[in-house]
Design a protein around this motif. Structure first.
Motif, PDB file in Angstrom:
ATOM      1  N   LEU A   1       0.849  -1.184   0.000  1.00  0.00           N
ATOM      2  CA  LEU A   1       0.000   0.000   0.000  1.00  0.00           C
ATOM      3  C   LEU A   1       0.887   1.238   0.000  1.00  0.00           C
ATOM      4  N   GLU A   2       0.399   2.306  -0.624  1.00  0.00           N
ATOM      5  CA  GLU A   2       1.067   3.613  -0.579  1.00  0.00           C
ATOM      6  C   GLU A   2       0.032   4.633  -0.111  1.00  0.00           C
ATOM      7  N   ALA A   3       0.390   5.443   0.853  1.00  0.00           N
ATOM      8  CA  ALA A   3      -0.535   6.466   1.340  1.00  0.00           C
ATOM      9  C   ALA A   3       0.260   7.718   1.711  1.00  0.00           C
ATOM     10  N   PRO A   4       0.197   8.729   0.841  1.00  0.00           N
ATOM     11  CA  PRO A   4      -0.439   8.754  -0.473  1.00  0.00           C
ATOM     12  C   PRO A   4       0.471   8.154  -1.536  1.00  0.00           C
ATOM     13  N   GLY A   5       0.001   8.141  -2.794  1.00  0.00           N
ATOM     14  CA  GLY A   5       0.788   7.588  -3.881  1.00  0.00           C
ATOM     15  C   GLY A   5       2.007   8.428  -4.194  1.00  0.00           C
ATOM     16  N   SER A   6       2.984   7.802  -4.794  1.00  0.00           N
ATOM     17  CA  SER A   6       4.223   8.482  -5.136  1.00  0.00           C
ATOM     18  C   SER A   6       3.968   9.560  -6.193  1.00  0.00           C
TER      19      SER A   6
END
Length: 400
Positions: A154-159
């Protein structure tokens, strides 16, 4: 044979003096070692390093690294932490520890680029497949899950594009559709301050986090380091032994630098958060920017998810230039900045700017058509940063 006193060099190396142990001060001591002495052979054979109950070899920890790991565990809301030479090293260590030939890893399309690069090359060579999902669509994640999936990122937020996903729904989806999978979150942006990834509410939480300590925990733009945090003892043992077999270590002076910076982490993070919000508000009023990507800004993708979960928003924002401006003009806009410097990374005292092109970063269809400029807000005066953006915009974009 008449005994003689040891030669001077031997006396200096084996000097019996030991300083008193009661010394205490603001900054922890720095203990450097490769060799760690044992009192006898029995101790050499019995000591363990993996539970941090003793010292065996410098690579496996000293009082200095153990102290940083414990403080980071408090920061992350975890129980166990491992240090790695960089944030990317922490990510790849997780991949190597948890994936085997025939397994599958699932990643969001807006994942940190080098992480995807590792998956597409090294892991693919080892017979490990991957699938990408749209992080803003839980159905997309569900469709990517299968019995072969052993790890979900998961990424939070996205790159770069900074979409904030519905973390609770994503975690719930994995628990229901692929209960065998470990859920891992890159928590560099959150830094242990914006939200609690191990306690997302509704009984949900991730299994582990990675953190690029290079960014906010270091805060100086001069340290490369990463960490892996988890709560489950069995998961920690799996990660720790892979970490050991890979021979990963960190420099003790770098550990000292992070320890010195941690007390000011919260102050710096919130100062950069406040500055980024002001700059995002100013950018939103500029017609040359068709989109301002910043989780705390209304209209930014996933703003409502950020609002329901987070109390802070770090110091990052990305602006999308009007598509009428060419990529060359986007580059010229960044070149025209004087206070913002051009460099990778973020979280340090100096504000940074880098142009991107979404079509080169994403594998799935993307709504971003104009040049993206990521702004990493440092500790300069906000008015000076806004003035710098204004002069670069007026001299390059308005003229174009």
């Amino acid at each position: 044979m008449t005994s003689r006193p040891p030669r001077l060099s031997t006396q200096l190396i084996h000097h019996p003096y030991r300083p008193p142990s009661e010394f205490d001060a603001t900054v922890p001591g720095v203990y450097k070692a490769s060799s760690v002495f044992f009192p006898n052979v029995a101790a050499l054979r019995q000591r363990r390093w993996d539970d941090k109950s003793a010292y065996t070899y410098g690579l496996h920890g000293t009082p200095t690294t153990f102290m940083l790991e414990e403080r980071l565990a408090t920061l992350e809301g975890a129980r166990h932490v491992l240090l790695a030479p960089s944030g990317l090293s922490a990510i790849t260590t997780v991949d190597i520890a948890l994936l085997r030939q025939g397994d599958r890893v699932v990643l969001p399309d807006n994942v940190y680029g080098p992480s995807l690069n590792f998956v597409e090359h090294e892991l693919a060579h080892w017979g490990i497949e991957h699938r990408l999902y749209d992080p803003m669509d839980a159905a997309s994640l569900a469709a990517a899950l299968s019995p072969e999936v052993k790890l979900v990122w998961l990424e939070a937020p996205g790159s770069v594009t900074l979409e904030f996903p519905d973390l609770r729904t994503l975690v719930r989806t994995v628990r229901e559709k692929a209960p065998q999978a470990v859920v891992a979150l890159d928590n560099t942006w959150g830094a242990g301050l914006a939200f609690a990834p191990f306690d997302l509410g509704e009984g949900l939480g991730v299994d582990l986090t990675v953190h690029a300590l290079t960014k906010y925990p270091s805060g100086g733009g001069d340290v490369l380091m990463g960490s892996i945090a988890c709560r489950d003892p069995a998961l920690y043992q799996t990660l720790a032994w892979a970490h050991s077999r890979l021979g990963l270590g960190v420099g003790l002076n770098d550990v000292e630098a992070v320890l010195r910076s941690l007390p000011s982490l919260e102050l710096r993070y919130h100062a950069q958060d406040r500055a980024a919000r002001r700059i995002a508000q100013w950018c939103s009023a500029q017609p040359e920017f068709v989109r301002v990507l910043h989780p705390a800004t209304p209209g930014s993708p996933g703003h409502e998810h950020w609002q329901s979960l987070c109390s802070a928003a770090a110091g990052l924002l990305t602006v999308e230039l009007d598509p009428r401006f060419t990529p060359a003009q986007g580059d010229a806009f960044v070149d025209a900045l004087r206070v913002f410097r051009i460099a990778w990374s973020w979280g340090g005292p100096v504000s940074l700017a880098v142009p991107y092109h979404a079509s080169r970063m994403r594998r799935l269809p993307t709504p971003y058509q104009g040049t993206l400029v990521r702004l990493c807000i440092g500790l300069e005066a906000v008015d000076d940063l806004i003035a710098d953006l204004a002069q670069a915009k007026d001299s390059v974009l308005r003229a174009g």
